[in-house]
Design a protein around this motif. Structure first.
Motif, PDB file in Angstrom:
ATOM      1  N   ALA A   1       0.816  -1.213   0.000  1.00 35.43           N
ATOM      2  CA  ALA A   1       0.000   0.000   0.000  1.00 35.43           C
ATOM      3  C   ALA A   1       0.851   1.265   0.000  1.00 35.43           C
ATOM      4  CB  ALA A   1      -0.944  -0.001   1.207  1.00 35.43           C
ATOM      5  N   GLU A   2       1.993   1.230   0.690  1.00 37.31           N
ATOM      6  CA  GLU A   2       2.805   2.435   0.799  1.00 37.31           C
ATOM      7  C   GLU A   2       3.500   2.805  -0.512  1.00 37.31           C
ATOM      8  OE1 GLU A   2       5.211  -1.073   2.449  1.00 37.31           O
ATOM      9  OE2 GLU A   2       3.155  -0.306   2.564  1.00 37.31           O
ATOM     10  N   ALA A   3       3.488   1.897  -1.500  1.00 33.29           N
ATOM     11  CA  ALA A   3       4.151   2.187  -2.767  1.00 33.29           C
ATOM     12  C   ALA A   3       3.390   3.217  -3.593  1.00 33.29           C
ATOM     13  CB  ALA A   3       4.317   0.906  -3.582  1.00 33.29           C
ATOM     14  N   ALA A   4       2.109   3.390  -3.305  1.00 34.46           N
ATOM     15  CA  ALA A   4       1.288   4.341  -4.062  1.00 34.46           C
ATOM     16  C   ALA A   4       0.337   5.046  -3.107  1.00 34.46           C
ATOM     17  CB  ALA A   4       0.522   3.631  -5.169  1.00 34.46           C
ATOM     18  N   ALA A   5       0.902   5.910  -2.279  1.00 32.41           N
ATOM     19  CA  ALA A   5       0.089   6.583  -1.256  1.00 32.41           C
ATOM     20  C   ALA A   5      -0.967   7.497  -1.861  1.00 32.41           C
ATOM     21  CB  ALA A   5       1.002   7.377  -0.323  1.00 32.41           C
ATOM     22  N   LEU A   6      -0.744   7.970  -3.089  1.00 34.24           N
ATOM     23  CA  LEU A   6      -1.701   8.879  -3.718  1.00 34.24           C
ATOM     24  C   LEU A   6      -2.841   8.143  -4.428  1.00 34.24           C
ATOM     25  CD1 LEU A   6       0.626  11.608  -5.299  1.00 34.24           C
ATOM     26  CD2 LEU A   6      -0.682  11.725  -3.171  1.00 34.24           C
ATOM     27  N   ALA A   7      -2.815   6.820  -4.404  1.00 31.54           N
ATOM     28  CA  ALA A   7      -3.853   6.037  -5.073  1.00 31.54           C
ATOM     29  C   ALA A   7      -4.863   5.529  -4.052  1.00 31.54           C
ATOM     30  CB  ALA A   7      -3.234   4.867  -5.825  1.00 31.54           C
ATOM     31  N   ARG A   8      -6.131   5.724  -4.351  1.00 34.32           N
ATOM     32  CA  ARG A   8      -7.195   5.287  -3.450  1.00 34.32           C
ATOM     33  C   ARG A   8      -8.221   4.491  -4.223  1.00 34.32           C
ATOM     34  NH1 ARG A   8     -11.806   9.211  -0.764  1.00 34.32           N
ATOM     35  NH2 ARG A   8     -13.187   7.526  -0.080  1.00 34.32           N
ATOM     36  N   GLN A   9      -8.564   3.313  -3.707  1.00 38.38           N
ATOM     37  CA  GLN A   9      -9.582   2.497  -4.352  1.00 38.38           C
ATOM     38  C   GLN A   9     -10.966   2.956  -3.933  1.00 38.38           C
ATOM     39  OE1 GLN A   9      -9.256  -1.750  -3.683  1.00 38.38           O
ATOM     40  NE2 GLN A   9     -10.160  -2.181  -5.679  1.00 38.38           N
ATOM     41  N   VAL A  10     -11.855   3.062  -4.926  1.00 36.36           N
ATOM     42  CA  VAL A  10     -13.231   3.504  -4.695  1.00 36.36           C
ATOM     43  C   VAL A  10     -14.164   2.356  -5.034  1.00 36.36           C
ATOM     44  CG1 VAL A  10     -15.026   5.155  -5.329  1.00 36.36           C
ATOM     45  CG2 VAL A  10     -12.627   5.891  -5.243  1.00 36.36           C
ATOM     46  N   HIS A  11     -14.938   1.915  -4.076  1.00 34.89           N
ATOM     47  CA  HIS A  11     -15.910   0.845  -4.293  1.00 34.89           C
ATOM     48  C   HIS A  11     -17.287   1.477  -4.501  1.00 34.89           C
ATOM     49  CE1 HIS A  11     -12.988  -2.205  -3.094  1.00 34.89           C
ATOM     50  NE2 HIS A  11     -12.663  -1.429  -2.072  1.00 34.89           N
ATOM     51  N   GLY A  12     -17.874   1.212  -5.655  1.00 32.93           N
ATOM     52  CA  GLY A  12     -19.204   1.753  -5.894  1.00 32.93           C
ATOM     53  C   GLY A  12     -19.279   2.524  -7.201  1.00 32.93           C
ATOM     54  N   GLY A  13     -20.329   3.347  -7.307  1.00 35.41           N
ATOM     55  CA  GLY A  13     -20.605   4.056  -8.541  1.00 35.41           C
ATOM     56  C   GLY A  13     -20.560   5.556  -8.407  1.00 35.41           C
ATOM     57  N   THR A  14     -21.593   6.202  -8.948  1.00 42.13           N
ATOM     58  CA  THR A  14     -21.605   7.661  -9.032  1.00 42.13           C
ATOM     59  C   THR A  14     -21.468   8.324  -7.672  1.00 42.13           C
ATOM     60  OG1 THR A  14     -22.961   7.631 -11.043  1.00 42.13           O
ATOM     61  CG2 THR A  14     -22.986   9.643  -9.731  1.00 42.13           C
ATOM     62  N   ASP A  15     -22.269   7.915  -6.691  1.00 41.35           N
ATOM     63  CA  ASP A  15     -22.227   8.558  -5.373  1.00 41.35           C
ATOM     64  C   ASP A  15     -20.843   8.458  -4.753  1.00 41.35           C
ATOM     65  OD1 ASP A  15     -24.879   9.178  -5.625  1.00 41.35           O
ATOM     66  OD2 ASP A  15     -25.597   7.524  -4.361  1.00 41.35           O
ATOM     67  N   GLU A  16     -20.259   7.272  -4.812  1.00 37.43           N
ATOM     68  CA  GLU A  16     -18.957   7.053  -4.185  1.00 37.43           C
ATOM     69  C   GLU A  16     -17.866   7.849  -4.889  1.00 37.43           C
ATOM     70  OE1 GLU A  16     -21.705   3.933  -3.001  1.00 37.43           O
ATOM     71  OE2 GLU A  16     -21.126   4.704  -4.987  1.00 37.43           O
ATOM     72  N   PHE A  17     -17.915   7.903  -6.227  1.00 38.14           N
ATOM     73  CA  PHE A  17     -16.900   8.681  -6.940  1.00 38.14           C
ATOM     74  C   PHE A  17     -17.096  10.179  -6.718  1.00 38.14           C
ATOM     75  CE2 PHE A  17     -15.362   4.954  -9.140  1.00 38.14           C
ATOM     76  CZ  PHE A  17     -14.040   5.288  -9.409  1.00 38.14           C
ATOM     77  N   ALA A  18     -18.329  10.625  -6.642  1.00 40.30           N
ATOM     78  CA  ALA A  18     -18.570  12.048  -6.379  1.00 40.30           C
ATOM     79  C   ALA A  18     -17.993  12.439  -5.028  1.00 40.30           C
ATOM     80  CB  ALA A  18     -20.062  12.352  -6.448  1.00 40.30           C
ATOM     81  N   ARG A  19     -18.209  11.596  -4.022  1.00 41.75           N
ATOM     82  CA  ARG A  19     -17.672  11.907  -2.683  1.00 41.75           C
ATOM     83  C   ARG A  19     -16.142  11.853  -2.682  1.00 41.75           C
ATOM     84  NH1 ARG A  19     -22.348   9.003  -0.833  1.00 41.75           N
ATOM     85  NH2 ARG A  19     -21.180   7.036  -0.808  1.00 41.75           N
ATOM     86  N   ALA A  20     -15.579  10.845  -3.351  1.00 40.03           N
ATOM     87  CA  ALA A  20     -14.125  10.723  -3.379  1.00 40.03           C
ATOM     88  C   ALA A  20     -13.482  11.883  -4.127  1.00 40.03           C
ATOM     89  CB  ALA A  20     -13.732   9.394  -4.024  1.00 40.03           C
ATOM     90  N   LEU A  21     -14.107  12.322  -5.217  1.00 39.88           N
ATOM     91  CA  LEU A  21     -13.574  13.451  -5.972  1.00 39.88           C
ATOM     92  C   LEU A  21     -13.673  14.744  -5.174  1.00 39.88           C
ATOM     93  CD1 LEU A  21     -15.014  12.485  -9.454  1.00 39.88           C
ATOM     94  CD2 LEU A  21     -12.580  12.702  -8.905  1.00 39.88           C
ATOM     95  N   ALA A  22     -14.777  14.911  -4.474  1.00 41.00           N
ATOM     96  CA  ALA A  22     -14.918  16.100  -3.630  1.00 41.00           C
ATOM     97  C   ALA A  22     -13.853  16.120  -2.538  1.00 41.00           C
ATOM     98  CB  ALA A  22     -16.317  16.144  -3.020  1.00 41.00           C
ATOM     99  N   ALA A  23     -13.566  14.947  -1.976  1.00 42.23           N
ATOM    100  CA  ALA A  23     -12.543  14.867  -0.926  1.00 42.23           C
ATOM    101  C   ALA A  23     -11.159  15.160  -1.493  1.00 42.23           C
ATOM    102  CB  ALA A  23     -12.571  13.489  -0.282  1.00 42.23           C
ATOM    103  N   ALA A  24     -10.873  14.647  -2.678  1.00 45.53           N
ATOM    104  CA  ALA A  24      -9.570  14.901  -3.300  1.00 45.53           C
ATOM    105  C   ALA A  24      -9.399  16.382  -3.605  1.00 45.53           C
ATOM    106  CB  ALA A  24      -9.439  14.074  -4.580  1.00 45.53           C
ATOM    107  N   ARG A  25     -10.471  17.012  -4.059  1.00 44.90           N
ATOM    108  CA  ARG A  25     -10.416  18.450  -4.347  1.00 44.90           C
ATOM    109  C   ARG A  25     -10.185  19.241  -3.069  1.00 44.90           C
ATOM    110  NH1 ARG A  25     -14.677  22.116  -4.265  1.00 44.90           N
ATOM    111  NH2 ARG A  25     -14.331  24.042  -5.478  1.00 44.90           N
TER     112      ARG A  25
END
Length: 381
Positions: A312-336
């Protein structure tokens, strides 16, 4: 050593551009045969000094292409034949053996759990693949995940070699001046937060998820989709219906390396992004994710064996997202909300350096060319 690479087509795609990059680093005299579609990557290979032959195959059942390929292999005096993608593997392995070449290697670029290159994994597809696989010396898996899938399919473990896809770290090293230049060329507002999606515009990539997620994000968020494919019109309609058509940019297919075509190349486009999102639920490697990491981008992904096979420590900037639109919207908002970070490549990107992959492939070639196949797979560590 003189080698012939046989590939189904040479339009812009992950396997095709990987072949071009690989040939720039292999210490082998290589020619290329494309069964169909001598597209932009064929032009790039020719510009690199590689001899490319278009076989002119009319379709999957164009059996007349087989004797043409056999004659070409015989006349070329090749020591080894390396096939890429399903149709080329089926025809190329058989043609090589008929031409008297026993050193036959195939790379499996796109095997998922339920599909291969967009085709369903039916009993017929599996049976034909396994029948042709026995004609070769080794099958190269681009990740340990693909190696596992091949074993589950019935390919004997000793015949499977793991050689991951490689990237040119220098080409993707972040360039802040080119970032500004590319964003201006694309007409992006200075304050725009750019979400990137890279890959073939097909249903399996689920880019519609990102369009719907964009509709739930602030007005300064944009979506930059890099790639071409049959679903482009569907995605454009989706963007229009979601009310975000003015914030979704389609670049079309873009080359990995500069080739003189108009518009920015792939690395320049990754520099213009603020985050890379990959909602595809089934990948064989996840090359776009690794390339994005090489440019220092944070990444949100659904499936990426290249990252999942590393600590996991080899790619600290990578995050796995489980799910669809809602989950990606929340993850993108958090990244922003986290704001910009230094654009440096993590350990994961360095792990997949193209020179390392080329050296591993040479080990496979040496084993395949020996009098008896190696009983051990080549490690990817």
């Amino acid at each position: 050593m003189k080698a012939l690479h046989v590939i189904t087509g040479l339009g812009i795609g992950g396997a095709e551009q990987q072949l071009r990059l690989l040939l720039r680093h292999l210490p082998v005299d290589c020619d290329v045969v494309t069964l169909t579609n001598p597209g932009a990557v064929a032009d790039g290979l020719v510009a690199d000094g590689v001899r490319v032959t278009h076989l002119g195959m009319a379709g999957n059942r164009d059996l007349a292409a087989l004797p043409r390929l056999v004659r070409l292999i015989r006349s070329g005096g090749y020591d080894l034949v390396h096939t890429h993608l399903y149709r080329a593997c089926v025809y190329g392995r058989l043609a090589a053996r008929l031409a008297g070449v026993r050193a036959v290697v195939a790379t499996e670029h796109s095997l998922g759990d339920s599909q291969m290159e967009g085709r369903r994994l039916t009993a017929g597809v599996r049976g034909l693949y396994l029948a042709s696989e026995r004609l070769g010396r080794a099958t190269v898996a681009v990740s340990p995940t693909v190696a596992r899938r091949l074993r589950n399919w019935g390919v004997p473990a000793p015949r499977i070699e793991v050689v991951p896809n490689g990237i040119d770290l220098t080409r993707f090293r972040f360039d802040p001046l080119q970032r500004l230049h590319t964003r201006r060329r694309l007409g992006l507002p200075e304050e725009a937060y750019v979400i990137g999606g890279i890959g073939r515009l097909t249903a399996g990539k689920r880019f519609g998820t990102l369009i719907h997620a964009l509709a739930r994000l602030p007005e300064n968020c944009w979506l930059l989709l890099v790639g071409g494919g049959p679903d482009e019109s569907v995605l454009r309609r989706t963007a229009h219906e979601a009310g975000v058509a003015d914030r979704v940019l389609f670049t079309g297919e873009r080359p990995y390396v500069p080739d003189g075509s108009p518009g920015p190349d792939l690395p320049s486009l990754t520099w213009a992004m603020d985050v890379l999102a990959s909602p595809s639920p089934e990948e064989a490697f996840g090359l776009a994710v690794v390339e994005a990491l090489a440019s220092g981008l944070p990444v949100l992904y659904s499936s990426c064996p290249a990252i999942e096979d590393l600590p996991a420590e080899a790619a600290a900037l990578a995050r796995q997202v489980h799910g669809g639109t809602d989950e990606f919207a929340r993850a993108l908002a958090a990244a922003r909300a986290e704001g910009p970070r230094p654009r440096t490549a993590p350990e994961a990107a360095h792990h997949y350096c193209i020179t390392r992959s080329a050296a591993q492939l040479m080990d496979v070639y040496a084993a395949a060319s020996s009098s008896s196949p190696s009983p051990q797979g080549v490690s990817s560590s």
